[in-house]
Motif scaffolding. Structure first.
Motif, mmCIF file in Angstrom:
data_model
loop_
_atom_site.group_PDB
_atom_site.id
_atom_site.type_symbol
_atom_site.label_atom_id
_atom_site.label_comp_id
_atom_site.label_asym_id
_atom_site.label_seq_id
_atom_site.Cartn_x
_atom_site.Cartn_y
_atom_site.Cartn_z
ATOM 1 N N LYS A 83 0.645 -1.266 0.085
ATOM 2 C CA LYS A 83 -0.099 -0.127 -0.040
ATOM 3 C C LYS A 83 1.026 1.127 -0.092
ATOM 4 O O LYS A 83 1.820 1.417 0.870
ATOM 5 C CB LYS A 83 -0.703 -0.175 1.396
ATOM 6 C CG LYS A 83 -1.817 1.126 1.309
ATOM 7 C CD LYS A 83 -2.851 0.937 2.619
ATOM 8 C CE LYS A 83 -3.866 1.983 2.758
ATOM 9 N NZ LYS A 83 -4.644 2.236 3.615
ATOM 10 N N ASN A 84 0.712 2.099 -0.838
ATOM 11 C CA ASN A 84 1.353 3.318 -0.851
ATOM 12 C C ASN A 84 0.882 4.365 0.225
ATOM 13 O O ASN A 84 -0.288 4.795 0.170
ATOM 14 C CB ASN A 84 1.022 4.332 -2.159
ATOM 15 C CG ASN A 84 1.600 3.472 -3.440
ATOM 16 O OD1 ASN A 84 2.792 3.574 -3.591
ATOM 17 N ND2 ASN A 84 0.976 2.915 -4.332
ATOM 18 N N THR A 85 1.778 4.477 1.002
ATOM 19 C CA THR A 85 1.498 5.445 2.411
ATOM 20 C C THR A 85 1.832 6.919 1.783
ATOM 21 O O THR A 85 1.554 8.016 2.692
ATOM 22 C CB THR A 85 2.428 5.105 3.572
ATOM 23 O OG1 THR A 85 3.693 4.947 3.112
ATOM 24 C CG2 THR A 85 1.895 3.912 3.942
ATOM 25 N N GLY A 108 -2.458 5.573 -0.795
ATOM 26 C CA GLY A 108 -3.631 4.862 -0.284
ATOM 27 C C GLY A 108 -3.808 4.011 -1.468
ATOM 28 O O GLY A 108 -4.489 2.726 -1.331
ATOM 29 N N ASP A 109 -3.236 4.201 -2.698
ATOM 30 C CA ASP A 109 -3.203 2.946 -3.607
ATOM 31 C C ASP A 109 -2.612 1.700 -3.255
ATOM 32 O O ASP A 109 -1.812 1.593 -2.898
ATOM 33 C CB ASP A 109 -2.880 3.568 -5.014
ATOM 34 C CG ASP A 109 -3.599 4.353 -5.645
ATOM 35 O OD1 ASP A 109 -4.505 4.836 -5.080
ATOM 36 O OD2 ASP A 109 -3.325 4.931 -6.908
ATOM 37 N N ALA A 157 10.073 7.210 -7.021
ATOM 38 C CA ALA A 157 10.130 7.365 -5.663
ATOM 39 C C ALA A 157 8.793 7.292 -4.738
ATOM 40 O O ALA A 157 7.772 7.799 -5.311
ATOM 41 C CB ALA A 157 10.912 8.612 -5.249
ATOM 42 N N GLY A 158 8.908 6.604 -3.613
ATOM 43 C CA GLY A 158 7.568 6.702 -2.995
ATOM 44 C C GLY A 158 7.770 5.962 -1.644
ATOM 45 O O GLY A 158 8.966 5.739 -1.375
ATOM 46 N N CYS A 169 8.050 1.753 4.391
ATOM 47 C CA CYS A 169 9.349 1.668 3.586
ATOM 48 C C CYS A 169 9.469 2.506 2.382
ATOM 49 O O CYS A 169 8.584 2.407 1.582
ATOM 50 C CB CYS A 169 9.643 0.178 3.261
ATOM 51 S SG CYS A 169 9.478 -0.928 4.710
ATOM 52 N N LYS A 170 10.566 3.396 2.529
ATOM 53 C CA LYS A 170 10.780 4.029 1.140
ATOM 54 C C LYS A 170 11.248 3.127 0.140
ATOM 55 O O LYS A 170 11.830 2.389 0.025
ATOM 56 C CB LYS A 170 12.147 5.055 1.357
ATOM 57 C CG LYS A 170 11.803 6.176 2.287
ATOM 58 C CD LYS A 170 12.738 7.401 1.980
ATOM 59 C CE LYS A 170 12.488 8.518 2.619
ATOM 60 N NZ LYS A 170 12.883 8.327 4.127
ATOM 61 N N VAL A 171 10.780 3.450 -1.222
ATOM 62 C CA VAL A 171 11.039 2.929 -2.412
ATOM 63 C C VAL A 171 11.649 3.699 -3.405
ATOM 64 O O VAL A 171 11.154 4.783 -3.706
ATOM 65 C CB VAL A 171 9.670 2.131 -3.218
ATOM 66 C CG1 VAL A 171 9.949 1.570 -4.533
ATOM 67 C CG2 VAL A 171 8.966 1.183 -2.181
ATOM 68 N N VAL A 172 12.747 3.236 -3.755
ATOM 69 C CA VAL A 172 13.676 4.057 -4.799
ATOM 70 C C VAL A 172 14.052 3.223 -6.105
ATOM 71 O O VAL A 172 14.413 2.189 -5.450
ATOM 72 C CB VAL A 172 14.642 4.899 -4.331
ATOM 73 C CG1 VAL A 172 15.446 5.654 -5.330
ATOM 74 C CG2 VAL A 172 14.156 6.022 -3.134
ATOM 75 N N ALA A 173 13.611 3.479 -7.114
ATOM 76 C CA ALA A 173 13.879 2.616 -8.315
ATOM 77 C C ALA A 173 14.286 3.460 -9.511
ATOM 78 O O ALA A 173 13.718 4.381 -9.705
ATOM 79 C CB ALA A 173 12.912 1.702 -8.707
#
Ligand SMILES: *[C@@H]1O[C@H](CO)[C@@H](O)[C@H](O)[C@H]1NC(C)=O
Ligand SMILES: *[C@@H]1O[C@H](CO)[C@@H](O)[C@H](O)[C@H]1NC(C)=O
Length: 205
Positions: A83-85, A108-109, A157-158, A169-173
């Motif tokens: 889930k995207n915070t 929220g997605d 980034a999310g 958790c940070k997501v970076v790709a």
């Protein structure tokens, strides 16, 4: 009297019940551990992209451009949703400088277990200003224009949370693309799928 004895001996013994109970508990624990114990991170790929315009105006340090990017996100977990915070964004960079930011997914997605979502990102501008491009960026631009191919990086980034996990958790790709300019009216160019590189996860993620 005798009947009572018979009943006691015929049913499963207390020991057997304990063994069954312990085995069930261990199995349940193993299933829960497999389902929620280990996080597998989302994977990102760019399956397609096309650049139909990419003009630099050095006087305003801005790009007139049109770019479409097909970003595919997959959740490899079999029990955990992602889930995207925070909203998930993609930054487009030339020579390391951001010239555009587009939203990939909203806060929220959710991406359900095992699912894949395809984001078709289409953007364009008459004047995407890049104040930090500088002279070095302009030199790099001219060099790449000669070749007819531009190196554009898509940086996703999310921030996400996995089901049954407390930490965010940070997501970076980062997805390095090499895009051949294909103005309208010219044949479309083939695009080689790009696997994005995930930054190392933080502690507890
Ligand atoms: C932008 O580039 C295209 C070629 O890709 C060219 O035809 C056009 O004139 C350019 N436009 C400007 C404003 O420089
Ligand atoms: C290119 O981007 C501009 C925005 O500057 C937009 O108006 C135009 O429709 C786009 N062209 C295509 C082919 O998507």
């Amino acid at each position: 009297m005798c009947e009572d004895c018979c009943c006691c001996n015929c049913g499963p013994s207390k020991d057997a019940l304990i063994v069954i109970g312990v085995i069930s508990a261990v199995l349940l624990f193993a299933v829960l551990l497999a389902a929620f114990g280990f996080v597998r991170h989302a994977t990102f790929t760019v399956d397609d992209a096309s650049l139909t315009r990419f003009n630099l105006s050095t006087s305003t340090s801005s790009f007139a451009y049109n770019l479409t990017v097909t970003l595919v996100v997959h959740n490899p977990n079999w029990a955990m949703s992602i889930k995207n915070t925070k909203p998930m964004d993609a930054e487009y960079k030339f020579d390391g400088q951001v010239f555009e930011r587009v939203q990939v997914a909203g806060k929220g997605d959710k991406l359900r277990p095992g699912k894949t979502v395809v984001h078709r990102l289409s953007s364009g501008s008459e004047s995407a200003v890049v104040p930090t491009l500088g002279n070095a960026g302009a030199v790099e631009y001219r060099k790449e224009r000669e070749k007819g191919k531009f190196d554009v990086e898509v940086a996703v980034a999310g921030e996400v949370r996995y089901t049954a996990r407390y930490t965010k958790c940070k997501v970076v790709a980062t997805c390095p693309l090499t895009l051949q300019l294909a103005p309208p009216g010219t044949p479309a160019v083939a695009f080689q799928k790009v696997k994005c590189k995930l930054a190392k996860a933080e502690k507890n993620c």
